[in-house]
Design a protein around this motif. Sequence first.
Motif, PDB file in Angstrom:
ATOM      1  N   ASN A  53       2.079  -1.396  -3.334  1.00 21.56           N
ATOM      2  CA  ASN A  53       1.391  -0.109  -3.389  1.00 21.56           C
ATOM      3  C   ASN A  53       2.298   1.010  -2.885  1.00 21.56           C
ATOM      4  OD1 ASN A  53       1.200  -1.502  -0.953  1.00 21.56           O
ATOM      5  ND2 ASN A  53      -0.531  -0.297  -0.245  1.00 21.56           N
ATOM      6  N   SER A  54       3.567   0.978  -3.314  1.00 25.80           N
ATOM      7  CA  SER A  54       4.492   2.037  -2.895  1.00 25.80           C
ATOM      8  C   SER A  54       5.193   2.625  -4.117  1.00 25.80           C
ATOM      9  CB  SER A  54       5.536   1.476  -1.921  1.00 25.80           C
ATOM     10  OG  SER A  54       6.413   0.590  -2.589  1.00 25.80           O
ATOM     11  N   PHE A  55       5.676   3.844  -3.960  1.00 20.83           N
ATOM     12  CA  PHE A  55       6.434   4.489  -5.026  1.00 20.83           C
ATOM     13  C   PHE A  55       7.695   3.704  -5.351  1.00 20.83           C
ATOM     14  CE2 PHE A  55       4.207   8.547  -4.250  1.00 20.83           C
ATOM     15  CZ  PHE A  55       3.945   8.835  -5.568  1.00 20.83           C
ATOM     16  N   THR A  56       8.307   3.183  -4.281  1.00 23.28           N
ATOM     17  CA  THR A  56       9.564   2.458  -4.473  1.00 23.28           C
ATOM     18  C   THR A  56       9.335   1.294  -5.428  1.00 23.28           C
ATOM     19  OG1 THR A  56       9.924   2.969  -2.163  1.00 23.28           O
ATOM     20  CG2 THR A  56      11.498   1.474  -3.177  1.00 23.28           C
TER      21      THR A  56
END
Lengths: 484, 348
Positions: free
Chosen positions: A4-7
């Motif tokens: 659940n991260s942009f990365t």
Amino acid sequence: MQFNSFTFGGFLLIVLALNVALRDRRAQNAMLLVASYVFYGWWNWKLLTLIAASTALDYVLARQMVATDATLPPTGETAEVNARRRRMLVRTSVGANLALLGFFKYFNFFCDSAVTMARGLGLDVDPIVFDILLPVGISFYTFQTLSYTIDVYRRQLEPAESLLDFALFVSFFPQLVAGPIERASTFLPQVQRPRILRAGELVAGVHLITWGLFKKVALADNAAVYADAAFNDMSHASGLGLVLGALAFTLQIYCDFSAYSDIARGCAKLLGFELMLNFRLPYFAQSPSDFWRRWHISLSTWLRDYLYITLGGNRGSALMTYRNLTLTMLLGGLWHGARWNYVLWGAFHGLILVIYRIVPFLRDDVRKSDGLAGALNLAWRIPVMFALTVIGWVLFRAETFDQIRYWFTHASLERGPGDVRTAAALAVMWLPLAAVQTVQQLRGDLLWTTRLRPALQVAVLALLCATALIFGQREASEFIYFQF
Amino acid sequence: MRLVTGLTQLPDEQVDDAPAGSAVRLVLGVVVVLSLVNAAIWFGLDASPRNRGYEVVAHKWELARDATAPVDLLLIGDSSCNQGIRPEVLGEAIGGTALNLCAIGSATTAHDAYLLAYYLEHVGRPRAIVVVHTWDTWQRDASKLRAMLWKIPVGSAAWAGRRPELTLSSRERFNANFGGLLPLYSQQISVRALLRSPRGGERIEFLPGGFMPMESPGNTAWLEGNLSEHVALVEHEAFTVSEWSRSGIDATLDLAAAAGVPVLLASAPAYERLAENPSFQAWEDGYEAFLNELAGRDGVSVLLGRPVPLPAEQLEKVDHPNPDGAAVYSRALADALRHTPLEPVAPR
């Protein structure tokens, strides 16, 4: 790198693009292996040596088993030598993997427990504590490699010829750190043959990823706020507050863990892989054995195939079956981490499994009745099993035995300030989940939304995304099962 | 019975065939719908803003951007100054012009430094700078500031090089660059408020010099509740300065020193019932000692070391004057200013 991260979003897009661009299977596998190592190294690159060493060892040991078969055909006098050598190889693999797991995950726990026990007996013992970093996902990938060498030993599986293929099986990034715990017998063939991206699978992948992100960000992380409030400071919670805290954790752990599995399986589908189903609506279970057919299926089937059956399964007397069940569940509890409350949780599930086998009206075969009797049967079976599951989660979530004792002596329906608000918030989270899952259960179809009209699918997924964006917790919190 | 069968079965996954490209169409469809929702929210929040803090920060940067010549007295600091100082009163005291660029406490002292750096670089050197912060902003860290970077029109690349240095995560960089265009993503709390009451927000009216007049809420319960919170704070904690706030004020003072501009430090006004509280006085002793320590530097002096006490009818919050209170506080500062020489210092 959290799902659940942009990365991770950027990383996944790059990997998907490369996967489509590289048409050759071997090039795709090499790219996926590099991507998986980057994904894992993102947490701590030094730990890559551990996973690489584990991979190399099991690859070599499994190959040696085949070499043994080739040089010493399993007939006549050489059969015993052959079997001994194969046993030695599989024991080396099991020993090395368990030693790895034992050292990194359980060393301090067993030392602490031994010191506590010795001090309880009046002995003056100095504790030995190492500052050990727990490698992310170690329980998952060691169980995966263990199943591989055991299957090769049992001659149920041909060992991988290519180290690259085997390394990808061990480290495939979607499921590397929190499962599902894949079996080589189903995963390796997918690595070894060209993969076709089918439109239906891609659509299912998009649905799974979106639903998973919604469950994690909008449900699990919000439920965590209420669960933490109740469990982190029980003395300030009312009787009802403790019950609501347990219900919040029940929601949190399911949505968190099943979300990881959904996203992992969705990502795998986008890459042309099929990972095993890990959850089948566990809160609709009617008995403990039904629960374990629906909850963390990749672990429960692993424990069944490699522990329960090895112990004798249900082939002996009833008493032996109960012993095997209890031992399996105890170790299943311990698998989750180096804490006694996990063992207690495992023991609790072992106990209710045994009770449901002993007490005649609780047995699974009773529920087979249809008609009104069947409906009445379900009317209490599902809620009772749900209540037992919630009790199990209290054992699991608590951090000390004192907390467990406190919860069981203070939980009640006595209302305190803020409880109505908490109950309302939890209802807002539980109700949509319950509604969707009731449809899934009644249809027997976990992907029924993929059969909606395309415009409706777009609306449903956009609604899930918008809800997660507006009401979700923003910090990319870690998935619970990373710690196991 | 179908219900019994439905409830007892083990559900499974069945994947149907789908036409080629359907996954891409599905993703694009979702992106289009979310873009439309985002646009609706953008218009909704533009017509009916919900976050006063965002508006204040944006307005102060607009004022700095629109300035064509430096003022004599530049005010930087938090909301106690934003709502508490009428710049024309201070300008009159020194016979010149003044501009109130004070924003909000959550932006921290680091925001003062960023805004001052921009002003010095793009507008010029004021004759003097007044820095005003209330008693509890000094404990704060950068977390709230990080969430509002998209309101500051310098681009995320500017943050790394500025003092105090703000290292941004990929999420924060994205937010700083695109947050303004993506309210669905960047303004979670405002969007929730918009959904609850679509017509509930209103735009803040600023006066030309940057002063934000804010009326009292109309009942004293709000102020008394706010008082209890502050009493609880000062009774349980002592005055401290976070590392982040320390680097913010250090950067501000260094910028001023480099430009040869004197800095005057002032304490915020306070509700008189709070000012009487012994725990608050002890807290203020710590704050005053800190201001005196800062005043040990060349070109830095203390304009008001203790808070100006104000009655309930002159306040919006315990540290936020209403327009009447702002007049009183501004006069107190102007009086102090008349007795303070504004000698330029040698640039460092």
